[in-house]
Enzyme design. Structure first.
Site, PDB file in Angstrom:
ATOM      1  N   CYS A 108       0.846  -1.203   0.000  1.00 25.38           N
ATOM      2  CA  CYS A 108       0.000   0.000   0.000  1.00 25.38           C
ATOM      3  C   CYS A 108       0.885   1.259   0.000  1.00 25.38           C
ATOM      4  CB  CYS A 108      -0.971  -0.040   1.179  1.00 25.38           C
ATOM      5  SG  CYS A 108      -2.277   1.179   1.032  1.00 25.38           S
ATOM      6  N   HIS A 162      -3.642  -5.170   0.856  1.00 26.74           N
ATOM      7  CA  HIS A 162      -3.080  -5.554   2.161  1.00 26.74           C
ATOM      8  C   HIS A 162      -3.081  -7.077   2.303  1.00 26.74           C
ATOM      9  CE1 HIS A 162      -2.623  -1.644   4.125  1.00 26.74           C
ATOM     10  NE2 HIS A 162      -3.597  -1.279   3.318  1.00 26.74           N
ATOM     11  N   GLU A 213      -1.695  -8.718   4.588  1.00 26.17           N
ATOM     12  CA  GLU A 213      -1.570  -9.116   5.996  1.00 26.17           C
ATOM     13  C   GLU A 213      -2.914  -9.279   6.701  1.00 26.17           C
ATOM     14  OE1 GLU A 213      -1.051  -6.247   4.612  1.00 26.17           O
ATOM     15  OE2 GLU A 213      -1.032  -4.540   5.977  1.00 26.17           O
ATOM     16  N   LYS A 262     -18.159  -3.547  14.530  1.00 24.11           N
ATOM     17  CA  LYS A 262     -17.096  -2.562  14.779  1.00 24.11           C
ATOM     18  C   LYS A 262     -16.238  -2.483  13.525  1.00 24.11           C
ATOM     19  CE  LYS A 262     -12.882  -1.656  17.342  1.00 24.11           C
ATOM     20  NZ  LYS A 262     -12.024  -1.940  18.474  1.00 24.11           N
TER      21      LYS A 262
HETATM   22  P1  XMP Z   1     -13.251  -1.711  21.947  1.00 20.03           P
HETATM   23  O1  XMP Z   1     -14.395  -1.377  22.860  1.00 20.03           O
HETATM   24  O2  XMP Z   1     -12.160  -0.669  21.953  1.00 20.03           O
HETATM   25  O3  XMP Z   1     -12.620  -3.038  22.553  1.00 20.03           O
HETATM   26  O4  XMP Z   1     -13.699  -2.055  20.559  1.00 20.03           O
HETATM   27  C1  XMP Z   1     -11.605  -3.783  21.955  1.00 20.03           C
HETATM   28  C2  XMP Z   1     -11.078  -4.744  23.013  1.00 20.03           C
HETATM   29  O5  XMP Z   1     -10.453  -4.005  24.073  1.00 20.03           O
HETATM   30  C3  XMP Z   1     -11.074  -4.284  25.307  1.00 20.03           C
HETATM   31  N1  XMP Z   1     -11.128  -3.041  26.086  1.00 20.03           N
HETATM   32  C4  XMP Z   1     -10.355  -2.799  27.165  1.00 20.03           C
HETATM   33  N2  XMP Z   1      -9.417  -3.565  27.783  1.00 20.03           N
HETATM   34  N3  XMP Z   1      -9.061  -1.821  29.339  1.00 20.03           N
HETATM   35  C5  XMP Z   1      -8.792  -3.075  28.893  1.00 20.03           C
HETATM   36  O6  XMP Z   1      -7.959  -3.769  29.502  1.00 20.03           O
HETATM   37  C6  XMP Z   1      -9.983  -0.993  28.780  1.00 20.03           C
HETATM   38  O7  XMP Z   1     -10.199   0.129  29.221  1.00 20.03           O
HETATM   39  C7  XMP Z   1     -10.663  -1.523  27.631  1.00 20.03           C
HETATM   40  N4  XMP Z   1     -11.642  -1.006  26.806  1.00 20.03           N
HETATM   41  C8  XMP Z   1     -11.893  -1.957  25.872  1.00 20.03           C
HETATM   42  C9  XMP Z   1     -12.454  -4.795  24.957  1.00 20.03           C
HETATM   43  O8  XMP Z   1     -12.985  -5.604  25.999  1.00 20.03           O
HETATM   44  C10 XMP Z   1     -12.176  -5.566  23.684  1.00 20.03           C
HETATM   45  O9  XMP Z   1     -11.650  -6.847  23.965  1.00 20.03           O
END
Ligand code: XMP
Length: 542
Positions: free
Chosen positions: A77, A169, A171, A534
């Site tokens: 890329c 990509h 990867e 997401k």
């Molecule tokens: P998100 O909500 O960012 O989550 O899409 C992605 C992954 O990260 C975890 N997560 C956390 N882990 N402290 C942590 O140790 C945090 O503040 C935190 N916020 C999100 C979430 O459970 C998922 O696995």
């Protein structure tokens, strides 16, 4: 060793990962690294993607000396655009930015063969694109080896040197043949096929059992050597796979000179502190202290709704409690030493369960990527005690840690456990946190996970949890009108949590979960299921 120069792409660490899956050691360094600072002789160099455009005023550029090394180069890329920018091609904004799947057609040479980079991969490949710029003119002495409908220069190779560039990509898992493309580059092109690349393997980094066993043996020996015959190590455990594996390794290496500390912050899952105590203390024999600090955490969290504030409070309080416990251990060690007791020595080391992706995160080139959430960590801890860090997992990816866990006799249900965030249920209670809200969520979450396990679906899901909404809804129970809270259920499938999709439950499983939660959890009269991916949502609700 393969050198990966990182221009700040969110996928850079995945390139390292794919190399390791081919049993070849790869190191990632910032793209601005000068060649003279690279402490090994790379057999191949991969230039990553980037959030920048090569013509941006502050865009990062590679040491031009890499093109003179004679070592095979693969640009991905932005990496392709960087090759063009350096060697006389032109890059321009795409009319239509391309994000998502594309079909690439590989070029056939006169004798019907394809370029070595695409060997064995057929005429058409499904690949993943993510770019706003593309090549409008290839550099001189390059020829096209693949194109898509909208990118005539989607893949290029130099006419005589082993320099390649691809717009897609390889990867990411959405490029199904991507791993093979990287394999062709590192095994056939860089390591020249005949090279016994087994000799280039850093043994413990590959996934076969024999090397994992070797890793365990070597790591235990290394820990013993660096800790010496005296001196204690302290470390926090959470019940998650990383800290459990790290703790077990330490225990195997130095026995009771390792002290594990589990902080009960009041926002753990149902009975979690007790279960961790049983697992580590009784089952794995680790010297563990569980500190019940739930009152302190919950009092500091009182009335707080802002998620970043909740994270900050939990992170800081954790450090306070951990430090207190560490000083108690140190004081006991000092007293024992004064009495001329058993010579286990003073507290000298802090164990951290750092994994390779965290290491990469801290060494990689910092592009303009925004902080979406601050995931708290035990960084900067215990400054006063001047402890040295010990990080036995820092060269491993998560699934490698899981594999080690199995070899270390850690039970399968723990090794395969879904991740649980440091701030715990506090970021799953969307309103203010208190004991009553924690109790409701713990019970609902426990039923949810229990039913997922009973349905045999736990291992198909990357992460599942319940969320407690701060709204009340009307319901009817018996002949009574109720006005109670709502539980949202979340379950996602994901490789690396950078992207995730919601899990499609069989309806009867959801029916059972909903019925159990509304019947068994006082305070809940309604259950909803979250069907957001997401992006645009995140995995957690806060
Ligand atoms: P998100 O909500 O960012 O989550 O899409 C992605 C992954 O990260 C975890 N997560 C956390 N882990 N402290 C942590 O140790 C945090 O503040 C935190 N916020 C999100 C979430 O459970 C998922 O696995």
């Amino acid at each position: 060793t393969i050198l990966i120069l990182d221009f700040g792409s969110q996928y850079s660490h995945l390139i390292t990962r794919r190399c390791r899956e081919h049993n070849v050691y790869a190191e990632l360094m910032p793209c601005t690294t000068k060649l003279e600072d690279v402490h090994f002789q790379p057999k191949g160099i991969i230039l990553s993607g980037s959030p920048y455009s090569v013509y941006d005023k502050d865009s990062p550029h590679v040491d031009p000396a890499v093109f003179e090394l004679g070592v095979p180069i693969l640009g991905i890329c932005y990496g392709l655009q960087e090759i063009a920018w350096n060697l006389g091609g032109t890059v321009s904004k795409c009319e239509h930015r391309e994000y998502g799947p594309a079909d690439i057609t590989t070029s056939k040479f006169g004798n019907g063969s394809v370029d070595a980079l695409f060997k064995g991969l057929g005429d058409e490949m499904k690949v993943w694109m993510s770019h706003g710029d593309q090549l409008s003119n290839p550099p001189p002495d390059f020829h096209v080896i693949g194109h898509t409908k909208s990118a005539p220069y989607a893949a290029l190779a130099h006419n005589s040197k082993p320099i390649y560039g691809i717009q897609f990509h390889p990867e990411v898992t959405h490029s199904p043949t991507g791993k093979a493309v990287i394999g062709n580059f590192i095994l056939d092109i860089s390591l020249d096929n005949g090279t016994p690349y087994i000799s280039l393997i850093v043994p413990y980094l590959c996934l076969t059992t024999i090397f994992q066993e070797e890793f365990i043996g070597k790591e235990i020996a290394r820990i013993r050597e660096i800790c010496g015959p005296k001196g204690r190590v302290i470390g926090a455990v959470s019940g998650g796979v990383d800290s459990t594996v790290a703790a077990k390794l330490m225990h195997e290496a130095i026995g009771d000179r390792f002290h594990a500390i589990m902080v009960d912050n009041g926002v753990l899952r149902l009975n979690e502190a007790k279960q961790v105590d049983e697992m580590l203390n009784k089952h794995l024999g680790v010297n563990l202290t569980v500190v019940d600090a739930s009152d302190l955490f919950l009092s500091r969290l009182e009335g707080v709704e802002d998620p970043e504030q909740k994270r900050k409070i939990i992170g800081n309080t954790f450090i306070n409690v951990f430090e207190d416990e560490a000083s108690k251990i140190e004081a006991a060690a000092e007293a024992e030493e004064a009495k001329g007791g058993e010579a286990k020595g003073r507290v000298e080391w802090l164990l951290q369960g750092t994994l390779y992706p965290d290491v990469i995160e801290s060494i990689s080139f910092k592009g303009p990527s925004a902080t979406i959430k601050t995931h708290h960590n035990v960084g900067g801890l215990l400054k006063d005690m001047k402890l040295k860090l010990i990080e036995p997992l820092r060269e491993l990816f998560k699934d490698e840690v899981r594999a080690l866990g199995r070899l270390l006799s850690i039970p399968a249900h723990l090794v395969g456990r879904h991740p649980f965030p440091g701030p715990g249920l506090a970021i799953r209670i969307l309103g203010p946190v208190n004991r009553e809200q924690v109790r409701i969520l713990q019970l609902a979450d426990n039923i949810y996970i229990d039913e997922i396990r009973k349905a045999g679906l736990y291992d198909q899901i990357a992460q599942a949890f319940a969320v407690l909404l701060p709204v009340k809804a009307v319901g009817v129970m018996g002949d009574q009108r109720t006005y109670e809270q709502v539980i949202a259920l979340r379950a996602v499938q994901s490789e690396d949590f950078m992207t995730a999709d919601w899990f499609a439950f069989p309806p009867e499983v959801l029916r059972k979960i909903s019925s159990r939660i509304t019947n068994e959890v006082v305070g809940i009269n309604r259950v909803t299921y979250d069907i957001s991916s997401k992006p645009p949502a995140t995995v957690e609700w806060l």
